[in-house]
Design an enzyme around this catalytic site. Structure first.
Site, PDB file in Angstrom:
ATOM      1  N   GLU A 119      26.343 -42.617  39.966  1.00 31.51           N
ATOM      2  CA  GLU A 119      25.995 -43.297  38.723  1.00 31.51           C
ATOM      3  C   GLU A 119      26.197 -42.384  37.746  1.00 31.51           C
ATOM      4  OE1 GLU A 119      22.212 -46.546  39.900  1.00 31.51           O
ATOM      5  OE2 GLU A 119      22.004 -44.406  40.243  1.00 31.51           O
TER       6      GLU A 119
ATOM      7  N   GLU B 267      21.543 -45.889  48.392  1.00 33.56           N
ATOM      8  CA  GLU B 267      20.213 -46.124  48.197  1.00 33.56           C
ATOM      9  C   GLU B 267      19.486 -47.069  49.336  1.00 33.56           C
ATOM     10  OE1 GLU B 267      21.250 -44.309  44.399  1.00 33.56           O
ATOM     11  OE2 GLU B 267      22.239 -45.598  45.967  1.00 33.56           O
TER      12      GLU B 267
END
Length: 261
Positions: free
Chosen positions: A115, A135
């Site tokens: 990210e 995740e």
């Protein structure tokens, strides 16, 4: 501007190279995972980059052959978060920098590491590097740009597969898909990223600022709106029992036991 490890050594440091600010995450023992203190130090470094007219371009990298393993899950399990209010993960993912930023990715960019790379304007990666948004395997979601930005940077169906499986994306494939600007041999990303940064920095400052501002303002509303809608959906996930279970399972080196709550 730096934060200290238990040993007293800084976990973030900067170096100025003729108008280029190199920002290095230096926690190699935990693969440059970001905890709260490191996020605040990174935010300070980004503020330095954006506040000085003599710094034309930034380069973000990690020490020890790894870009970043993302969130420090052991710290997260203790209630320490690297997500800063109004600024996002590592003080970067929801911040609109006016200065161009290049990611130099060696080894792994996992979770928040990917990210951070997605929040940069350009990406240079080693041929054996890997990106991963894992995740879902920890009962979490990638809310700091993974869901919002990845489908805009590579074909949607491939982004969906990565986000739902947690499978890694090799740098050579990422380059084919247009996510990575340049590939280098292992160990060569920082030199290439600095060279690319200098190619940008030699150009007219007003031109660089105008290009970056137009790009920021063209996408800012869309990003902010997407983050706002996303946050309403993922907040219950991040606050769930399973989110804590995923972090604890990682810290305790055992398989997670999902409850769906």
């Amino acid at each position: 501007m730096t934060t200290e490890r238990d040993t007293g050594a800084p976990t973030v440091h900067t170096e100025e190279l003729d108008g280029v600010l190199v920002i290095t995450i230096d926690r190699p023992k935990v693969r440059n995972a970001v905890d709260g203190a490191t996020a605040r130090a990174l935010a300070d470094a980004f503020d330095q980059l954006d506040s000085r007219d003599d710094l034309m371009v930034g380069v973000l990298t990690g020490a020890g052959g790894t870009f970043s393993a993302g969130m420090d899950l052991k710290a997260f399990a203790k209630g320490d978060t690297p997500v800063l209010p109004g600024r996002g993960f590592a003080g970067l993912t929801r911040t609109q920098l006016r200065t161009p930023l290049v990611a130099a990715v060696e080894g792994w960019a996992l979770g928040g590491g990917t990210e951070m790379a997605l929040a940069c304007d350009l990406i240079v990666a080693a041929e054996d590097a890997n990106f991963g948004l894992t995740e879902v395997t920890f009962g979490l979601v990638p809310p700091e740009g993974g869901i919002v930005r990845l489908p805009e940077r590579i074909p949607r169906n491939i982004a969906v597969e990565i986000l739902l499986t947690g499978d890694p994306l090799r740098a050579d494939r990422a380059h084919q898909l247009g996510l990575v600007n340049h590939l280098t041999p292992p160990g060569g990303t920082l030199a290439k990223a600095v060279e690319l940064a200098h190619r940008i920095a030699r150009n007219a400052p007003l031109s660089i600022a105008a290009v970056k501002r137009v790009i920021n303002e063209r996408t800012a509303y869309g990003d902010q709106d997407a983050f706002r809608q996303q946050d309403q959906l993922v907040a219950p996930v991040l606050a769930s029992h399973d989110a804590q279970e995923g972090a604890h399972a990682f810290a305790e080196k055992r398989p997670p036991h999902w409850e769906g709550s």
